[in-house]
Design an enzyme around this catalytic site. Structure first.
Site, PDB file in Angstrom:
ATOM      1  N   THR A  44      12.717   9.371  -6.629  1.00 30.37           N
ATOM      2  CA  THR A  44      12.719  10.777  -7.042  1.00 30.37           C
ATOM      3  C   THR A  44      14.127  11.367  -7.114  1.00 30.37           C
ATOM      4  O   THR A  44      15.066  10.864  -6.504  1.00 30.37           O
ATOM      5  CB  THR A  44      11.824  11.650  -6.123  1.00 30.37           C
ATOM      6  OG1 THR A  44      10.548  11.017  -5.985  1.00 30.37           O
ATOM      7  CG2 THR A  44      11.624  13.040  -6.658  1.00 30.37           C
ATOM      8  N   THR A  82      10.446  12.269 -11.074  1.00 33.43           N
ATOM      9  CA  THR A  82      10.284  10.998 -10.375  1.00 33.43           C
ATOM     10  C   THR A  82       9.582   9.940 -11.204  1.00 33.43           C
ATOM     11  O   THR A  82       8.821  10.256 -12.123  1.00 33.43           O
ATOM     12  CB  THR A  82       9.480  11.226  -9.073  1.00 33.43           C
ATOM     13  OG1 THR A  82       9.437  10.022  -8.311  1.00 33.43           O
ATOM     14  CG2 THR A  82       8.066  11.672  -9.372  1.00 33.43           C
ATOM     15  N   ASP A  89       0.270   7.080  -5.328  1.00 36.64           N
ATOM     16  CA  ASP A  89       0.303   8.291  -4.498  1.00 36.64           C
ATOM     17  C   ASP A  89      -1.093   8.739  -4.118  1.00 36.64           C
ATOM     18  O   ASP A  89      -1.257   9.599  -3.249  1.00 36.64           O
ATOM     19  CB  ASP A  89       1.014   9.423  -5.238  1.00 36.64           C
ATOM     20  CG  ASP A  89       2.477   9.537  -4.846  1.00 36.64           C
ATOM     21  OD1 ASP A  89       2.931   8.765  -4.000  1.00 36.64           O
ATOM     22  OD2 ASP A  89       3.168  10.423  -5.391  1.00 36.64           O
ATOM     23  N   SER A  98       4.541  15.352  -2.891  1.00 42.28           N
ATOM     24  CA  SER A  98       5.341  16.076  -1.896  1.00 42.28           C
ATOM     25  C   SER A  98       6.420  16.934  -2.547  1.00 42.28           C
ATOM     26  O   SER A  98       7.138  17.661  -1.851  1.00 42.28           O
ATOM     27  CB  SER A  98       6.011  15.080  -0.941  1.00 42.28           C
ATOM     28  OG  SER A  98       5.053  14.450  -0.121  1.00 42.28           O
ATOM     29  N   GLY A 121      12.732  12.122  -1.935  1.00 43.77           N
ATOM     30  CA  GLY A 121      12.473  11.571  -0.623  1.00 43.77           C
ATOM     31  C   GLY A 121      11.034  11.340  -0.230  1.00 43.77           C
ATOM     32  O   GLY A 121      10.731  11.253   0.961  1.00 43.77           O
TER      33      GLY A 121
END
Length: 579
Positions: free
Chosen positions: A392, A410, A432, A458, A479
């Site tokens: 990302t 990302t 994910d 996220s 991250g």
């Protein structure tokens, strides 16, 4: 889908008095920002070539939307381990004329053939992550290009065809491989680094792989960008590139189901931001399936502590941050998913009474991992602590008219799925999703796979506003699941501890989620580490400390920008060109 999210966002905004700070706040709070004395243009991105590409567009009168297209096109070339045109993202867009924040959702979607058990083996057990991430099933329908095209159509000032010049030229002429890219190529820690397409693309004529300082050319990507400039989004979502994407995804092992119809039907979404308050700022974030509401909850928890009266050398401050993070992650991991498919209790998660009840769980020492709470409107759901690798990128762009883009982008893991088409890597965003659709108790996972569904993310690109809804700052990070911790730490340091943005971002990272406390253990002082240990927080090195925070905040009418020193970013701020 848009109408559902809009109603949720409006309800949450009403609870928190909306994106604009209410008039009482305006009357009683010190102004956090002032109008920037002279019009500025700025770009903050994770690679100098991407920053320069965006700035070149702004210098010739382009808008923040125009420059964002140029930045993403260049990042796809020079930082392919992190983002690209084969991936997706979320953008928070500040419109200076209306003083509103709008969210554009370019998150990937599951193909029509996706099923809840697609990441289970023949015995009903979750596939090993290494097998899943390299499979054809890992790739979702990419969304970044269509999202950027939508934003540029609405907010652009220059012709689309003019925005790819720098990236196309650099792809043809070559660029110098950076230390960070070379590190991932040399590392054996990531399965994608040894994928056949990765090895073929980065191969040196005499054997081995390119490394830092070597020049790398990508003529296939240059050719694709030429078609993207001329044809618009059809260059990726239809025609020869689309056929190659489908063929690459449907190849084994573990072939995916993506079709040309999946690519053709992809549609980005415009959503209303969910906004809350932190100190004197309105904080506007993307709604689910992004994790911006988790960021609001984290800030609300911290506001119920005395962290602002402490500082970066105080172990108690870091303990409070860790304790609040654990509570936030427990809720995020259970309830977040695509609200077009599941009920996400957005309003309940940031209800002041509920947050206060959660804050009371912060004791003197860290105990066992906290359980998720039961916010108002919460459904029965399973815990989901799905792995989210540390790929990302994040960038921020501001134009001469005062419009600002905060975008997190990302391909998910390092080099995405490791599969390449026309000079760019395909994402592995499907990993994910929760691999198991239900837990052992039979509770459904909010983030289970479903056809057409967007996986939980996220990502939390956010915009700060002052009491008069003027732009006051922007921040976001790379991250994986640690993004929330990275951004939260940087905001606390910049707002509460009054550190310059560069210093705030550079502080050590601490990610407290469940039973683990990961971070940059060696960068904390011995006194802070000892104080944390006495409070039950044993910080260990591990996945997640390689952040990629980029931020800017307005202080006394001046822009204070920072890039993450752990990466290769660059901040460029200039006076707006005179027209």
């Amino acid at each position: 889908m848009t109408s559902i999210l809009r109603s949720i966002a409006v309800a949450a905004a009403l609870v928190l008095s909306g994106c604009a700070a209410d008039r009482q706040m305006a009357a009683t709070a010190a102004q956090p920002a002032a109008p920037i004395a002279k019009a500025k243009i700025f770009v903050i991105a994770a690679n100098p070539l991407a920053t320069e590409a965006g700035m070149a567009v702004l210098r010739r009168g382009g808008s923040a939307a125009d420059a964002s297209v140029a930045v993403q096109a260049m990042l796809s070339l020079v930082e392919p381990q992190s983002s690209g045109v084969g991936g997706g993202g979320f953008m928070s867009y500040y419109d200076a004329a209306s003083r509103k924040v709008v969210v554009y959702d370019g998150r990937e979607t599951a193909p029509a053939g996706a099923t809840p058990d697609m990441f289970l083996d023949d015995n009903g057990k979750p596939l090993p992550f290494r097998d899943a991430v390299l499979s054809g099933r890992a790739t979702g329908v990419p969304g970044a290009v269509k999202m950027l095209a939508l934003v540029q159509q609405r907010h652009g000032a220059l012709p689309w065809r003019t925005l790819f010049t720098d990236a196309e030229r650099t792809a043809r002429e070559g660029f110098v491989v950076s230390p960070r890219l070379g590190k991932f190529l040399a590392s054996g820690a990531f399965p994608e680094s040894n994928a056949p397409d990765v090895l073929a693309y980065f191969a040196k004529p005499g054997g081995g792989l390119v490394g830092p300082g070597d020049r790398l050319r990508n003529p296939a990507y240059a050719t694709f960008l030429g078609r993207l400039a001329a044809q618009g989004t059809d260059a990726l979502y239809a025609g020869e590139t689309a056929r190659r994407i489908v063929a690459r995804v449907q190849a084994g092992p573990l072939a995916g189901t993506m079709t040309l119809a999946d690519l053709a039907r992809y549609t980005p979404s415009e959503r209303e931001a969910v906004c809350g308050r932190y100190r004197v700022y309105a904080v506007c974030v993307p709604p689910p399936p992004a994790s911006g509401v988790g960021m609001l909850q984290l800030l609300m928890l911290l506001e119920r502590t005395d962290i602002a009266e402490r500082g970066p050398d105080d172990a108690q401050a870091w303990y409070l941050f860790a304790a609040a993070s654990r509570l936030m992650y427990a809720d995020r991991d259970r309830y977040f998913g695509d609200p077009a498919f599941v009920q996400v209790p957005v309003t309940g998660l940031i209800d002041p009474t509920y947050v206060a009840s959660r804050a009371r769980l912060i004791g003197a020492t860290a105990g066992p991992p906290p359980e998720a709470g039961t916010p108002p409107g919460a459904p029965v759901a399973a815990n989901d602590r799905q792995v989210e690798p540390v790929g990302t990128s994040h960038f921020i762009v501001g134009d001469a008219q005062g419009n600002v883009v905060s975008m997190t982008t990302t391909v998910e893991s390092i080099f995405g799925s490791g599969r390449m088409v026309d000079g760019f890597f395909l994402n592995n965003q499907m990993t994910d999703f929760a691999f198991s659709p239900r837990d052992a108790a039979g509770r459904p996972a909010a983030n289970a796979v479903a056809a057409g569904k967007r996986p939980r993310s996220s990502m939390t690109p956010l915009i700060l506003l002052d009491a008069d809804r003027r732009f006051a700052g922007a921040i976001g990070s790379a991250g994986g699941n640690a993004i929330l911790a990275y951004v939260g730490k940087s905001l606390v340091a910049a707002i509460d501890w009054k550190l310059p943005m560069q210093q705030a971002i550079a502080l050590p990272n601490l990610i407290a989620r469940g039973g683990s406390f990961q971070g940059e253990a060696d960068r904390f002082s011995s006194a802070v580490r000892a104080g944390l240990l006495a409070r039950g927080v044993d910080v260990r090195a591990g996945q997640g400390e390689d952040s990629g925070v980029h931020g800017v905040i307005v202080r006394n009418g001046m822009l204070d920008g920072g890039y993450d020193p752990r990466r290769e970013g660059r901040v460029m701020i200039e006076d707006a060109p005179v027209r």
